[in-house]
Design an enzyme around this catalytic site. Structure first.
Site, PDB file in Angstrom:
ATOM      1  N   CYS A 151     -15.771 -31.671  19.676  1.00  0.00           N
ATOM      2  CA  CYS A 151     -17.091 -32.250  19.839  1.00  0.00           C
ATOM      3  C   CYS A 151     -16.863 -33.763  19.845  1.00  0.00           C
ATOM      4  CB  CYS A 151     -17.986 -31.844  18.673  1.00  0.00           C
ATOM      5  SG  CYS A 151     -19.465 -32.876  18.543  1.00  0.00           S
TER       6      CYS A 151
ATOM      7  N   LYS B 217      17.268 -10.311  -2.102  1.00  0.00           N
ATOM      8  CA  LYS B 217      17.103  -9.004  -1.464  1.00  0.00           C
ATOM      9  C   LYS B 217      16.594  -9.220  -0.046  1.00  0.00           C
ATOM     10  CE  LYS B 217      15.115  -4.457  -2.116  1.00  0.00           C
ATOM     11  NZ  LYS B 217      14.456  -4.341  -0.830  1.00  0.00           N
TER      12      LYS B 217
ATOM     13  N   GLU C 101       0.846  -1.194   0.000  1.00  0.00           N
ATOM     14  CA  GLU C 101       0.000   0.000   0.000  1.00  0.00           C
ATOM     15  C   GLU C 101       0.884   1.247   0.000  1.00  0.00           C
ATOM     16  OE1 GLU C 101      -3.161  -0.218   2.824  1.00  0.00           O
ATOM     17  OE2 GLU C 101      -3.828   1.828   2.452  1.00  0.00           O
TER      18      GLU C 101
ATOM     19  N   CYS D  43     -24.049 -29.936  16.288  1.00  0.00           N
ATOM     20  CA  CYS D  43     -24.959 -30.869  16.957  1.00  0.00           C
ATOM     21  C   CYS D  43     -25.215 -30.508  18.413  1.00  0.00           C
ATOM     22  CB  CYS D  43     -24.424 -32.297  16.845  1.00  0.00           C
ATOM     23  SG  CYS D  43     -22.998 -32.606  17.896  1.00  0.00           S
TER      24      CYS D  43
ATOM     25  N   ARG E 256      21.299   3.813   7.263  1.00  0.00           N
ATOM     26  CA  ARG E 256      21.306   4.607   6.036  1.00  0.00           C
ATOM     27  C   ARG E 256      20.762   6.022   6.282  1.00  0.00           C
ATOM     28  NH1 ARG E 256      19.170   1.778   1.018  1.00  0.00           N
ATOM     29  NH2 ARG E 256      17.172   1.707   2.062  1.00  0.00           N
TER      30      ARG E 256
ATOM     31  N   LYS F 262      11.028  -7.149  -7.302  1.00  0.00           N
ATOM     32  CA  LYS F 262      10.269  -7.535  -6.114  1.00  0.00           C
ATOM     33  C   LYS F 262       9.441  -8.784  -6.392  1.00  0.00           C
ATOM     34  CE  LYS F 262      10.776  -4.137  -3.069  1.00  0.00           C
ATOM     35  NZ  LYS F 262       9.658  -3.594  -2.423  1.00  0.00           N
TER      36      LYS F 262
HETATM   37  C1  9MJ Z   1      19.559  -6.275  -0.089  1.00  0.00           C
HETATM   38  N1  9MJ Z   1      18.698  -5.509   0.554  1.00  0.00           N
HETATM   39  O1  9MJ Z   1      19.631  -7.481   0.100  1.00  0.00           O
HETATM   40  C2  9MJ Z   1      21.535  -4.129  -2.042  1.00  0.00           C
HETATM   41  N2  9MJ Z   1      20.466  -5.628  -1.001  1.00  0.00           N
HETATM   42  O2  9MJ Z   1      23.038  -2.696  -3.291  1.00  0.00           O
HETATM   43  C3  9MJ Z   1      21.372  -6.248  -1.808  1.00  0.00           C
HETATM   44  N3  9MJ Z   1      20.576  -4.309  -1.162  1.00  0.00           N
HETATM   45  C4  9MJ Z   1      21.996  -2.824  -2.480  1.00  0.00           C
HETATM   46  N4  9MJ Z   1      22.048  -5.295  -2.450  1.00  0.00           N
HETATM   47  C5  9MJ Z   1      23.200  -1.368  -3.496  1.00  0.00           C
HETATM   48  N5  9MJ Z   1      21.560  -7.588  -1.912  1.00  0.00           N
HETATM   49  C6  9MJ Z   1      22.267  -0.675  -2.790  1.00  0.00           C
HETATM   50  C7  9MJ Z   1      21.492  -1.608  -2.119  1.00  0.00           C
END
Ligand code: 9MJ
Length: 671
Positions: free
Chosen positions: A426, A114, A34, A411, A135, A314
């Site tokens: 039951c 990821k 969302e 029942c 970050r 994704k």
């Molecule tokens: C994750 N989240 O697993 C990067 N990431 O590389 C991997 N994130 C990434 N690479 C450059 N496997 C910026 C983010």
């Protein structure tokens, strides 16, 4: 015009509020998808009307502003996020852009899962961990050195000696699933609030001002990028080379990283990991593809938020939020009363979900669930949908408590719960129409007697019209009677009678499974059939004899003895046999079969036969087929997508063969 401005401002407000919930409070009230959809809508609006853009728009930010209470850390190189691809086409477009910019026919990519945690930067000076930061907004993050130091898998001192004097590494801090489950169970037991998912758990754990709290959270780290580095004789030509080096220095990297020679390899990797995803020990939300060669990465450069040389594809979301409308209580075959959540339909894990099991009364209590609540639904792979959490912030005024019934909804018999059990039952047995119906539905199901065309609606009619009371009555049904039923024609009546007739020829294992003895699933039924060889011996078996069968313990033995001790069950069995249900008597002595005494595991996706068929073939040859790899495993058949089982086999040095080798051995064994 002002309408657009107001719409953009409203989207920004919403995104800012959600960002604060997500980044500062670690307790989001909306699903990631969302959030993503809203961000995409805002971006589209701003692109169509550039005059509406504001400098502080959520579309211009990578993550969150630094939290108070932590020292700000300025990144020497910006920490970028990744652009997303949501389809194979998006990925092909990405590759085309990369190749066109570079003017080359094909590019070597690195593929990595990821991870779904939080991005951190860690600096080692002369091999000593000196700094770690989140970050933040990409330029400035929060100093979390103490907290990162407390993560076991992060080396405080690097191994070897050829590392740069100053080495910054970026990666993800995440909470493996097992740790998450344990952590949430503990939090609940101590009256605390569980986390909605492992990512929020990781984020919340890392943002503790008191690092002794972080230390008690089961966090892990995985590196996926070099940051700023200088000093020392080393240089790196590619991402894959850098990752291999990090690993030598003791920094954890992904076990699943792979280089491929072109975009086709990326697609194959994506498909493989999509299958293996549910077996991984940690959550991933997609696959990251990166141009491997650093020279090419440099030539491609970055746009404001993200590098041009990488993209994240994704997976379809596995979690979504929806509203619980009501809870129904279903009575199963064994009398167990299961609460089932009726939900506003929601698309999750690739299907529309409108029901989810709530397991039992304890689960409702554990979740703190009320009707009207917004809930998080998870559907991973082909696993049945689960309600994993309640979003308490969204509880409406009219939310109502869920009251577990005291009596059987079918029942009216009072429900009973055995000490130590979570399930209310039951105990009316086949007198209860719900159990009667469930017993018949189980008997006819595909893996039991496999009678096609006998759905629940028809079973209900058969019971209501007194045509069927036990499964033995199915074999007395005639086409002209069936043709009278609602929504039934002559043809379908004949088809059903034919399907019932065909089911008479079965196997002992299927027959035992079809009886629906408590705790006797397919595997146990097969083991009982193999061990006893005929029904008479099984019916006459003592608990001690039963426990000689693999996987049969005192409880299962007790259920079996109890089942055959019920005169009504014996009458039903005699009815079935009298009406022609039968199975072949085993001809071959099991001990002479080519795979007798061996234990096999089949994992991953096979091309030319299903996993079920592969397993049946192995069993027919005398092998035992297991769901997990251990030191006792003889061999593993692994197809694409094989994950943890394959790794375990490799680490235990168990023989692993692929599908084509398996097929050729099958041929050899069968002569
Ligand atoms: C994750 N989240 O697993 C990067 N990431 O590389 C991997 N994130 C990434 N690479 C450059 N496997 C910026 C983010």
């Amino acid at each position: 015009m002002s309408d657009f401005r107001a719409a953009a401002e409203e989207l920004r407000e919403r995104l800012r509020r959600w960002s604060a919930e997500y980044y500062q409070e670690d307790s989001p009230s909306v699903s990631d998808s969302e959030f993503d959809r809203t961000l995409l809508a805002l971006r589209a609006l701003e692109e169509a009307h550039p005059e509406l853009m504001t400098a502080d728009s959520p579309t211009q930010r990578v993550g969150a502003a630094p939290l108070k209470g932590f020292d700000p850390v300025t990144h020497r190189l910006p920490m970028l996020s990744l652009d997303n691809a949501f389809s194979g086409d998006d990925l092909v477009d990405f590759d085309r852009r990369v190749r066109e910019r570079l003017g080359v026919p094909a590019v070597r990519y690195v593929c990595e899962p990821k991870l779904d945690g939080i991005a951190v930067s860690i600096v080692w000076e002369e091999g000593e961990l000196v700094l770690a930061a989140t970050r933040g907004d990409g330029q400035t993050g929060e100093g979390i050195t103490h907290n990162v130091r407390s993560i076991e898998s992060v080396p405080l001192r690097l191994e070897g000696s050829d590392y740069p004097a100053h080495l910054e590494v970026r990666g993800e801090v995440y909470m493996p699933r097992a740790g998450f489950d344990l952590f949430n169970r503990r939090a609940l037991a101590e009256g605390g609030k569980p986390f909605v998912n492992p990512r929020n758990a990781a984020a919340g754990s890392l943002r503790q001002l008191d690092s002794s709290i972080t230390r008690r959270r089961p966090l892990a780290f995985c590196a996926y990028a070099l940051g700023f580095w200088e000093g020392g004789a080393r240089s790196f030509a590619s991402h894959s080379e850098a990752m291999a080096k990090l690993s030598e220095w003791g920094i954890p990297i992904s076990d699943y990283g792979r280089t491929v020679e072109s975009i086709e390899g990326c697609e194959a990797y994506y498909q493989e990991l999509a299958l293996a995803r549910q077996d991984l020990s940690f959550d991933i939300d997609g696959i990251v593809f990166k141009v491997d060669a650093f020279a090419l990465q440099e030539a491609l450069g970055s746009v404001s938020r993200a590098p041009r040389w990488a993209i994240a594809r994704k997976f379809p979301a596995q979690e979504e939020m929806t509203v619980l409308r009501e809870v129904e209580f279903q009575v199963g075959r064994t009398g167990a009363v299961t609460p089932v959540a009726r939900l506003d339909p929601v698309f999750v894990g690739g299907v529309t979900v409108s029901n989810a099991t709530l397991h039992n009364a304890d689960e409702i209590e554990r979740l703190g669930l009320m009707t009207g609540d917004t809930v998080v639904i998870r559907r991973a792979g082909d696993v049945i949908p689960q309600v994993v959490a309640v979003v308490e912030e969204r509880r409406p005024e009219a939310a109502a408590s869920i009251i577990f019934p005291g009596h059987c909804p079918a029942c009216a018999t009072a429900l009973a719960r055995e000490p130590g059990e979570a399930v209310w039952r039951c105990e009316a047995g086949l007198v209860c129409p719900a159990q009667q119906r469930a017993a018949i539905a189980h008997f006819v199901s595909r893996r039991a007697m496999d009678i096609d065309g006998l759905g629940e609606k028809i079973i209900d009619q058969l019971i209501e019209l007194n045509l069927v009371a036990t499964v033995a009555d199915l074999y007395t049904l005639e086409a002209h009677t069936l043709a009278e039923l609602e929504r039934f024609g002559e043809k379908s009546a004949e088809n059903l009678v034919a399907a019932i007739a065909k089911s008479r020829e079965t196997s002992l294992a299927r027959f035992i499974y079809a009886l629906g003895i408590r705790e006797v699933g397919e595997t146990t039924a097969r083991q009982l059939a193999t061990y006893f060889g005929n029904l008479e011996s099984l019916i006459g078996a003592t608990p001690e004899q039963l426990q000689d069968v693999e996987d049969v313990g005192p409880i299962v033995a007790q259920h079996v003895v109890h089942f055959f001790g019920e005169p009504a069950n014996v009458r039903t069995i005699n009815g079935l046999l009298g009406r022609g249900v039968r199975w072949p008597v085993p001809l071959q002595d099991e001990g002479n079969l080519p795979l007798a005494g061996q234990s096999w595991v089949v994992t991953g996706k096979l091309e030319s036969l299903s996993r079920d068929d592969a397993e049946s073939a192995l069993r027919a040859l005398g092998a035992k087929v297991s769901g997990s790899v251990s030191g006792k495993t003889t061999a593993v058949v692994a197809g694409p997508g094989a994950g943890s089982k394959l790794k375990k086999a490799q680490s235990l040095k168990v023989e692993v063969i692929d599908e084509s080798e398996f097929l050729s051995r099958l041929e050899a064994w069968q002569v």
